[in-house]
Motif scaffolding. Sequence first.
Motif, mmCIF file in Angstrom:
data_model
loop_
_atom_site.group_PDB
_atom_site.id
_atom_site.type_symbol
_atom_site.label_atom_id
_atom_site.label_comp_id
_atom_site.label_asym_id
_atom_site.label_seq_id
_atom_site.Cartn_x
_atom_site.Cartn_y
_atom_site.Cartn_z
ATOM 1 N N LEU A 72 -68.772 -5.596 30.846
ATOM 2 C CA LEU A 72 -67.321 -5.532 30.946
ATOM 3 C C LEU A 72 -66.712 -5.798 29.571
ATOM 4 O O LEU A 72 -67.043 -6.776 28.911
ATOM 5 C CB LEU A 72 -66.849 -6.587 31.942
ATOM 6 C CG LEU A 72 -65.473 -6.402 32.555
ATOM 7 C CD1 LEU A 72 -65.442 -5.138 33.381
ATOM 8 C CD2 LEU A 72 -65.134 -7.587 33.416
ATOM 9 N N ARG A 73 -65.858 -4.909 29.121
ATOM 10 C CA ARG A 73 -65.234 -5.058 27.807
ATOM 11 C C ARG A 73 -64.016 -5.959 27.951
ATOM 12 O O ARG A 73 -63.044 -5.618 28.613
ATOM 13 C CB ARG A 73 -64.847 -3.685 27.266
ATOM 14 C CG ARG A 73 -64.395 -3.741 25.821
ATOM 15 C CD ARG A 73 -64.186 -2.380 25.281
ATOM 16 N NE ARG A 73 -63.010 -1.782 25.932
ATOM 17 C CZ ARG A 73 -62.455 -0.652 25.537
ATOM 18 N NH1 ARG A 73 -62.983 0.042 24.552
ATOM 19 N NH2 ARG A 73 -61.394 -0.174 26.155
ATOM 20 N N LEU A 74 -64.053 -7.108 27.316
ATOM 21 C CA LEU A 74 -62.988 -8.096 27.462
ATOM 22 C C LEU A 74 -61.996 -8.057 26.308
ATOM 23 O O LEU A 74 -60.952 -8.691 26.375
ATOM 24 C CB LEU A 74 -63.584 -9.492 27.583
ATOM 25 C CG LEU A 74 -64.507 -9.699 28.787
ATOM 26 C CD1 LEU A 74 -65.127 -11.079 28.757
ATOM 27 C CD2 LEU A 74 -63.755 -9.478 30.089
ATOM 28 N N SER A 75 -62.309 -7.355 25.213
ATOM 29 C CA SER A 75 -61.387 -7.234 24.092
ATOM 30 C C SER A 75 -61.522 -5.834 23.503
ATOM 31 O O SER A 75 -62.465 -5.106 23.809
ATOM 32 C CB SER A 75 -61.681 -8.291 23.026
ATOM 33 O OG SER A 75 -62.987 -8.103 22.526
ATOM 34 N N ARG A 76 -60.577 -5.468 22.630
ATOM 35 C CA ARG A 76 -60.612 -4.143 22.017
ATOM 36 C C ARG A 76 -61.798 -4.024 21.086
ATOM 37 O O ARG A 76 -62.206 -4.988 20.452
ATOM 38 C CB ARG A 76 -59.333 -3.887 21.234
ATOM 39 C CG ARG A 76 -58.131 -3.712 22.116
ATOM 40 C CD ARG A 76 -56.968 -3.308 21.272
ATOM 41 N NE ARG A 76 -55.825 -3.005 22.116
ATOM 42 C CZ ARG A 76 -54.731 -2.432 21.681
ATOM 43 N NH1 ARG A 76 -54.619 -2.110 20.407
ATOM 44 N NH2 ARG A 76 -53.739 -2.184 22.496
ATOM 45 N N GLN A 77 -62.315 -2.801 20.990
ATOM 46 C CA GLN A 77 -63.429 -2.536 20.086
ATOM 47 C C GLN A 77 -63.037 -1.416 19.134
ATOM 48 O O GLN A 77 -62.118 -0.650 19.418
ATOM 49 C CB GLN A 77 -64.673 -2.134 20.882
ATOM 50 C CG GLN A 77 -65.210 -3.273 21.734
ATOM 51 C CD GLN A 77 -66.385 -2.847 22.599
ATOM 52 O OE1 GLN A 77 -66.617 -1.665 22.772
ATOM 53 N NE2 GLN A 77 -67.107 -3.819 23.109
ATOM 54 N N GLY A 78 -63.727 -1.325 18.020
ATOM 55 C CA GLY A 78 -63.454 -0.273 17.065
ATOM 56 C C GLY A 78 -62.555 -0.775 15.956
ATOM 57 O O GLY A 78 -62.224 -1.962 15.876
ATOM 58 N N PRO A 79 -62.131 0.132 15.051
ATOM 59 C CA PRO A 79 -61.321 -0.281 13.901
ATOM 60 C C PRO A 79 -59.977 -0.889 14.298
ATOM 61 O O PRO A 79 -59.502 -1.831 13.664
ATOM 62 C CB PRO A 79 -61.091 1.012 13.119
ATOM 63 C CG PRO A 79 -61.902 2.063 13.765
ATOM 64 C CD PRO A 79 -62.439 1.534 15.054
ATOM 65 N N ALA A 80 -59.337 -0.416 15.347
ATOM 66 C CA ALA A 80 -58.045 -0.953 15.762
ATOM 67 C C ALA A 80 -58.196 -2.393 16.255
ATOM 68 O O ALA A 80 -57.373 -3.249 15.972
ATOM 69 C CB ALA A 80 -57.422 -0.087 16.841
#
Length: 86
Positions: A72-80
Amino acid sequence: MHATIARRMFRPTARMMRPVPKEDQAGHTVSQRLRKLKDIPAELIPLGVVVGFAIFAAGYSSIRKFVVDKTLRLSRQGPAGRAEHH
Protein backbone atom coordinates in the motif's frame (compact mmCIF):
# COMPACT_ATOMS: atom_id res chain seq x y z
CA MET A 1 -74.36 35.61 16.21
CA HIS A 2 -71.84 38.05 14.82
CA ALA A 3 -70.26 38.52 18.24
CA THR A 4 -69.44 34.81 18.57
CA ILE A 5 -67.79 34.77 15.13
CA ALA A 6 -65.70 37.79 16.10
CA ARG A 7 -64.65 36.10 19.34
CA ARG A 8 -63.56 32.97 17.49
CA MET A 9 -61.44 35.01 15.11
CA PHE A 10 -59.70 36.95 17.91
CA ARG A 11 -58.71 34.24 20.35
CA PRO A 12 -56.18 35.18 22.98
CA THR A 13 -52.63 34.16 22.12
CA ALA A 14 -51.89 32.94 25.65
CA ARG A 15 -53.14 29.51 24.65
CA MET A 16 -50.47 29.25 21.93
CA MET A 17 -47.67 30.47 24.20
CA ARG A 18 -47.72 27.45 26.52
CA PRO A 19 -44.48 25.42 26.60
CA VAL A 20 -44.47 22.18 24.67
CA PRO A 21 -45.00 19.27 27.08
CA LYS A 22 -41.88 17.20 27.61
CA GLU A 23 -41.87 13.54 26.70
CA ASP A 24 -41.76 11.22 29.65
CA GLN A 25 -38.25 9.79 29.91
CA ALA A 26 -36.81 11.75 27.00
CA GLY A 27 -33.56 9.79 27.23
CA HIS A 28 -31.12 12.10 28.97
CA THR A 29 -29.26 9.41 30.87
CA VAL A 30 -27.87 6.05 29.83
CA SER A 31 -30.42 4.11 31.87
CA GLN A 32 -33.29 6.08 30.31
CA ARG A 33 -31.91 5.41 26.82
CA LEU A 34 -31.65 1.71 27.60
CA ARG A 35 -35.29 1.73 28.71
CA LYS A 36 -36.21 3.27 25.33
CA LEU A 37 -34.76 0.20 23.58
CA LYS A 38 -37.84 -1.71 24.72
CA ASP A 39 -39.88 0.40 22.30
CA ILE A 40 -38.08 -1.08 19.27
CA PRO A 41 -40.25 -3.63 17.46
CA ALA A 42 -38.99 -7.21 17.75
CA GLU A 43 -38.95 -7.55 13.94
CA LEU A 44 -36.14 -4.97 13.69
CA ILE A 45 -33.73 -6.70 16.08
CA PRO A 46 -32.36 -9.21 13.47
CA LEU A 47 -31.89 -6.34 11.03
CA GLY A 48 -29.94 -4.42 13.66
CA VAL A 49 -27.74 -7.44 14.36
CA VAL A 50 -26.96 -7.90 10.65
CA VAL A 51 -26.22 -4.20 10.08
CA GLY A 52 -24.07 -4.08 13.22
CA PHE A 53 -22.08 -7.11 12.10
CA ALA A 54 -21.61 -5.59 8.62
CA ILE A 55 -20.28 -2.33 10.10
CA PHE A 56 -17.94 -4.27 12.40
CA ALA A 57 -16.69 -6.46 9.52
CA ALA A 58 -16.09 -3.43 7.28
CA GLY A 59 -14.12 -1.64 9.99
CA TYR A 60 -12.09 -4.73 10.84
CA SER A 61 -11.21 -5.49 7.22
CA SER A 62 -10.29 -1.86 6.47
CA ILE A 63 -8.00 -1.56 9.50
CA ARG A 64 -6.46 -4.94 8.79
CA LYS A 65 -5.80 -3.91 5.17
CA PHE A 66 -3.97 -0.75 6.29
CA VAL A 67 -1.86 -2.66 8.84
CA VAL A 68 -1.04 -5.85 6.92
CA ASP A 69 -0.69 -4.73 3.26
CA LYS A 70 2.95 -3.72 2.70
CA THR A 71 2.36 -2.81 -0.97
CA LEU A 72 0.00 0.00 0.00
CA ARG A 73 1.46 3.35 -1.04
CA LEU A 74 1.16 5.69 1.93
CA SER A 75 2.99 8.72 0.45
CA ARG A 76 3.74 10.19 -2.97
CA GLN A 77 6.50 8.64 -5.02
CA GLY A 78 8.62 9.98 -7.84
CA PRO A 79 10.16 13.42 -8.41
CA ALA A 80 7.04 15.33 -7.28
CA GLY A 81 6.94 13.45 -3.98
CA ARG A 82 10.66 13.90 -3.29
CA ALA A 83 10.52 17.65 -3.96
CA GLU A 84 7.86 18.15 -1.29
CA HIS A 85 9.86 16.37 1.43
CA HIS A 86 13.14 18.34 0.94
